[in-house]
Design an enzyme around this catalytic site. Structure first.
Site, mmCIF file in Angstrom:
data_model
loop_
_atom_site.group_PDB
_atom_site.id
_atom_site.type_symbol
_atom_site.label_atom_id
_atom_site.label_comp_id
_atom_site.label_asym_id
_atom_site.label_seq_id
_atom_site.Cartn_x
_atom_site.Cartn_y
_atom_site.Cartn_z
ATOM 1 N N HIS A 1 0.837 -1.204 0.000
ATOM 2 C CA HIS A 1 0.000 0.000 0.000
ATOM 3 C C HIS A 1 0.868 1.248 0.000
ATOM 4 O O HIS A 1 1.994 1.238 0.481
ATOM 5 C CB HIS A 1 -0.940 0.009 1.213
ATOM 6 N N HIS B 1 0.858 5.403 1.040
ATOM 7 C CA HIS B 1 0.222 6.453 1.839
ATOM 8 C C HIS B 1 0.271 7.753 1.024
ATOM 9 O O HIS B 1 1.351 8.152 0.570
ATOM 10 C CB HIS B 1 1.008 6.704 3.124
HETATM 11 P P1 5GP Z 1 1.952 0.685 7.323
HETATM 12 O O1 5GP Z 1 2.576 1.055 8.643
HETATM 13 O O2 5GP Z 1 1.778 -0.814 7.178
HETATM 14 O O3 5GP Z 1 2.677 1.309 6.166
HETATM 15 O O4 5GP Z 1 0.541 1.377 7.333
HETATM 16 C C1 5GP Z 1 -0.642 0.724 7.631
HETATM 17 C C2 5GP Z 1 -1.710 1.796 7.752
HETATM 18 O O5 5GP Z 1 -2.976 1.163 7.757
HETATM 19 C C3 5GP Z 1 -1.629 2.614 9.034
HETATM 20 O O6 5GP Z 1 -1.434 3.992 8.707
HETATM 21 C C4 5GP Z 1 -2.956 2.360 9.735
HETATM 22 O O7 5GP Z 1 -3.475 3.501 10.368
HETATM 23 C C5 5GP Z 1 -3.840 1.887 8.592
HETATM 24 N N1 5GP Z 1 -4.874 0.943 9.005
HETATM 25 C C6 5GP Z 1 -4.702 -0.185 9.747
HETATM 26 N N2 5GP Z 1 -5.868 -0.822 9.906
HETATM 27 C C7 5GP Z 1 -6.798 -0.087 9.240
HETATM 28 C C8 5GP Z 1 -8.217 -0.247 9.037
HETATM 29 O O8 5GP Z 1 -8.860 -1.200 9.509
HETATM 30 N N3 5GP Z 1 -8.838 0.711 8.305
HETATM 31 C C9 5GP Z 1 -8.170 1.767 7.778
HETATM 32 N N4 5GP Z 1 -8.881 2.649 7.072
HETATM 33 N N5 5GP Z 1 -6.841 1.949 7.942
HETATM 34 C C10 5GP Z 1 -6.174 1.034 8.663
#
Ligand code: 5GP
Ligand code: ZN
Length: 136
Positions: free
Chosen positions: A99, A101
């Protein structure tokens, strides 16, 4: 993948605030935003990280970053936007479904700044560049 939270969002098992979707890509608001409008762009198929993404998805992802990114900026009044991807736990990846951001920024918001360092010499820098090149 059955135990993946983002696959559950794609399948509609977990709700999300959807911003954009097509056959290959879904964009929805991050539940814990760095700034309001912080959006996640994900492929609708499960890939763990960047290195599993097929090249033919590249142009579609760029299209989504541009389309969604411009929409976020217009809707929030942001004057800048970060497109960030964390790969593997060491780089801060918590959800193992690839993913990106999209984080809207306003001049002077000081939300985050990555600490930068320096090489001991130009020689060290060039040797590392050559080493990386040999690993390609
Ligand atoms: P990572 O740290 O893996 O790059 O980012 C994962 C992102 O997913 C985090 O910013 C977190 O807030 C978001 N996230 C985790 N669980 C959920 C969810 O159930 N719904 C949404 N909308 N975002 C989520
Ligand atoms: Zn998944």
């Amino acid at each position: 993948m059955s135990d993946c939270i983002f696959c559950k969002i794609i399948d509609g098992e977990i709700p999300c605030a959807k911003v954009y979707e097509d056959e290959d890509i879904l964009a929805f608001l991050d539940i814990a935003p760095i700034s309001k409008g912080h959006t996640l762009v994900i492929p609708t198929k499960h890939y763990n990280n960047l290195f599993e993404i097929p090249e033919e998805l590249g142009a579609k992802l760029i299209f989504a970053f541009k389309k969604v990114g411009q929409g976020i900026m217009k809707a929030t009044g942001a004057t800048g936007i970060n497109v960030v991807m964390n790969n593997f736990a060491s780089a801060g990846q918590v959800v193992p479904h690839a993913h990106w951001h999209l984080i809207p920024r306003i001049e002077g918001d000081n939300l985050f700044k990555i600490t930068q360092g320096k090489y001991d010499s130009n020689d060290e820098m060039q040797k590392l560049a050559d080493k990386i090149n040999k690993c390609l």
